[in-house]
Design a protein around this motif. Structure first.
Motif, PDB file in Angstrom:
ATOM      1  N   PRO A   9       0.827  -1.210   0.000  1.00 43.75           N
ATOM      2  CA  PRO A   9       0.000   0.000   0.000  1.00 43.75           C
ATOM      3  C   PRO A   9       0.860   1.258   0.000  1.00 43.75           C
ATOM      4  CG  PRO A   9       0.022  -0.984   2.177  1.00 43.75           C
ATOM      5  CD  PRO A   9       0.748  -1.936   1.276  1.00 43.75           C
ATOM      6  N   LEU A  10       0.247   2.375  -0.344  1.00 41.79           N
ATOM      7  CA  LEU A  10       0.975   3.649  -0.438  1.00 41.79           C
ATOM      8  C   LEU A  10       1.167   4.284   0.937  1.00 41.79           C
ATOM      9  CD1 LEU A  10      -0.833   5.057  -3.611  1.00 41.79           C
ATOM     10  CD2 LEU A  10       1.554   4.340  -3.447  1.00 41.79           C
ATOM     11  N   VAL A  11       1.908   3.594   1.791  1.00 43.75           N
ATOM     12  CA  VAL A  11       2.216   4.110   3.132  1.00 43.75           C
ATOM     13  C   VAL A  11       3.722   3.941   3.355  1.00 43.75           C
ATOM     14  CG1 VAL A  11      -0.044   3.879   4.203  1.00 43.75           C
ATOM     15  CG2 VAL A  11       1.431   1.884   4.062  1.00 43.75           C
ATOM     16  N   GLY A  12       4.505   4.669   2.562  1.00 46.71           N
ATOM     17  CA  GLY A  12       5.947   4.501   2.572  1.00 46.71           C
ATOM     18  C   GLY A  12       6.598   4.775   3.903  1.00 46.71           C
ATOM     19  N   MET A  13       6.054   5.731   4.681  1.00 46.87           N
ATOM     20  CA  MET A  13       6.671   6.052   5.963  1.00 46.87           C
ATOM     21  C   MET A  13       6.629   4.875   6.935  1.00 46.87           C
ATOM     22  SD  MET A  13       3.421   6.903   5.692  1.00 46.87           S
ATOM     23  CE  MET A  13       3.606   8.493   4.903  1.00 46.87           C
ATOM     24  N   LEU A  14       5.687   3.973   6.755  1.00 49.71           N
ATOM     25  CA  LEU A  14       5.631   2.766   7.584  1.00 49.71           C
ATOM     26  C   LEU A  14       6.490   1.660   6.998  1.00 49.71           C
ATOM     27  CD1 LEU A  14       4.320   1.027   9.879  1.00 49.71           C
ATOM     28  CD2 LEU A  14       2.560   0.425   8.221  1.00 49.71           C
ATOM     29  N   ILE A  15       6.432   1.462   5.684  1.00 49.40           N
ATOM     30  CA  ILE A  15       7.011   0.276   5.058  1.00 49.40           C
ATOM     31  C   ILE A  15       8.489   0.437   4.698  1.00 49.40           C
ATOM     32  CG2 ILE A  15       6.880  -1.189   3.007  1.00 49.40           C
ATOM     33  CD1 ILE A  15       3.847  -0.676   3.010  1.00 49.40           C
ATOM     34  N   MET A  16       8.895   1.613   4.217  1.00 55.53           N
ATOM     35  CA  MET A  16      10.225   1.749   3.631  1.00 55.53           C
ATOM     36  C   MET A  16      11.371   1.421   4.598  1.00 55.53           C
ATOM     37  SD  MET A  16       9.863   2.040   0.526  1.00 55.53           S
ATOM     38  CE  MET A  16      11.640   2.128   0.247  1.00 55.53           C
ATOM     39  N   PRO A  17      11.330   1.809   5.873  1.00 59.48           N
ATOM     40  CA  PRO A  17      12.444   1.415   6.755  1.00 59.48           C
ATOM     41  C   PRO A  17      12.628  -0.099   6.835  1.00 59.48           C
ATOM     42  CG  PRO A  17      11.173   3.168   7.770  1.00 59.48           C
ATOM     43  CD  PRO A  17      10.394   2.721   6.572  1.00 59.48           C
ATOM     44  N   ALA A  18      11.525  -0.842   6.949  1.00 57.85           N
ATOM     45  CA  ALA A  18      11.616  -2.302   7.007  1.00 57.85           C
ATOM     46  C   ALA A  18      12.042  -2.872   5.662  1.00 57.85           C
ATOM     47  CB  ALA A  18      10.274  -2.895   7.433  1.00 57.85           C
ATOM     48  N   LEU A  19      11.551  -2.278   4.569  1.00 57.57           N
ATOM     49  CA  LEU A  19      11.874  -2.793   3.238  1.00 57.57           C
ATOM     50  C   LEU A  19      13.362  -2.596   2.922  1.00 57.57           C
ATOM     51  CD1 LEU A  19      10.274  -4.137   0.946  1.00 57.57           C
ATOM     52  CD2 LEU A  19      10.109  -1.898  -0.139  1.00 57.57           C
ATOM     53  N   THR A  20      13.911  -1.428   3.243  1.00 59.37           N
ATOM     54  CA  THR A  20      15.329  -1.198   2.978  1.00 59.37           C
ATOM     55  C   THR A  20      16.204  -2.071   3.877  1.00 59.37           C
ATOM     56  OG1 THR A  20      15.263   0.722   4.471  1.00 59.37           O
ATOM     57  CG2 THR A  20      15.024   1.141   2.117  1.00 59.37           C
ATOM     58  N   ALA A  21      15.779  -2.306   5.119  1.00 60.35           N
ATOM     59  CA  ALA A  21      16.536  -3.199   6.004  1.00 60.35           C
ATOM     60  C   ALA A  21      16.539  -4.628   5.461  1.00 60.35           C
ATOM     61  CB  ALA A  21      15.931  -3.171   7.407  1.00 60.35           C
TER      62      ALA A  21
END
Length: 305
Positions: free
Chosen positions: A99-111
């Motif tokens: 979903p379009l909620v990058g502030m939640l997902i991106m830290p976990a995704l980049t890790a």
């Protein structure tokens, strides 16, 4: 192991309806198949096949037993595959929809990308309701309860919706005291891109309270844009708590009508049901379950500490 081997021979005979063909598939004689089935029948105390000179057919007891045996063999195969995959480094292409909620997902995704560099991510950011199987996704993240019986799921964590506005807006327009006051405010509403319907604001209303409709001063199909407009002092928006937390901490937004908001949502991972999970999918699911909302919990603990 002899017991498991006997079940495998029985399943071949049940599937082929022939001791001879079962023997050819297993690389043993038809008499060896017949003797194995006879030993199994003796052990169980029931007849599994009706035998004739031309064919064999399952008895009622055999039909019942074959379904149980199929599950046993599937579990054995899954255990063998799982053990063999522990020696393999997760790698390959993983197609995911988020979903379009990058502030939640991106830290976990980049890790995740740092930890598993051999896994190639093909990411589709969208709030539309994708068809996981027909569109060829390995895994998707969505909110709500799963409704497709073809999919497996695991919960990631919960969130709640909040009504927020900027201090400047509230200073000029006043702060609503009860939900009915919103009729006189600028309401910034989210429209689901998949259905075109407005996302309902989860406001409690008493049994005798009159019906009321929120004015739609702005309608947008992305929540990020609504937050920008709210921070700019142009109205009240209903947004997820993880999205507005930092803006509230910085004093850019203020939460309103908290006592009247009743909401609890859940993020989930969904993927096609299968006997086996590829290593790349298994580690992605485990990593997101362990990491996504854990980062948020640490941030909250530090803020409260």
């Amino acid at each position: 192991m002899e017991w498991l081997s006997g079940i495998a021979i029985f399943m071949q005979a049940a599937d082929t309806r022939s001791f001879s063909e079962a023997g050819r598939n297993l690389g043993i004689s038809s008499s060896a198949v017949g003797k194995s089935v006879s030993r199994l029948e003796e052990r169980l105390g029931v007849r599994l096949f009706h035998r004739s000179t031309r064919s064999i057919t399952l008895t009622a007891e055999g039909s019942l037993f074959v379904e149980r045996c199929r599950r046993i063999l599937c579990e054995a195969e899954a255990a063998e595959l799982e053990l063999s995959q522990t020696q393999q480094a997760p790698k390959g292409r993983l197609r995911i929809s988020l979903p379009l909620v990058g502030m939640l997902i991106m830290p976990a995704l980049t890790a995740f990308m740092h930890r598993y560099p051999a896994i190639e991510l093909d990411v589709d950011f969208s709030d539309r309701l994708v068809d996981v199987i027909d569109e060829g996704f390995d895994v998707v993240m969505r909110t709500g309860e799963p409704t497709d019986s073809r999919l497996m799921s695991r919960p990631l964590g919960s969130y709640r919706l909040q009504l927020v506005a900027s201090p400047g807006y509230l200073a000029s327009q006043g702060s609503p005291d009860v939900p009915a006051d919103l009729a006189h405010h600028v309401c910034l509403q989210h429209k689901f891109p998949s259905t075109g319907k407005f996302e309902a604001w989860p406001l409690a209303r008493g049994e005798d309270a009159p019906e009321w409709t929120l004015p739609a001063s702005m309608v947008c199909n992305t929540t990020g844009a609504l937050m920008d407009v709210a921070i700019a002092g142009l109205g009240i928006a209903c947004l997820p708590d993880f999205m507005v937390r930092q803006a509230i901490e910085r004093g850019e937004l203020v939460s309103v009508l908290d006592a009247h908001v009743e909401h609890q949502g859940t993020f989930r991972l969904l993927w096609p049901s299968s006997k086996h999970l590829a290593p790349k999918l298994r580690v992605f699911i485990d990593f997101m379950v362990e990491t996504l909302f854990a980062q948020r919990a640490v941030a909250q603990t530090n803020a409260w500490g």
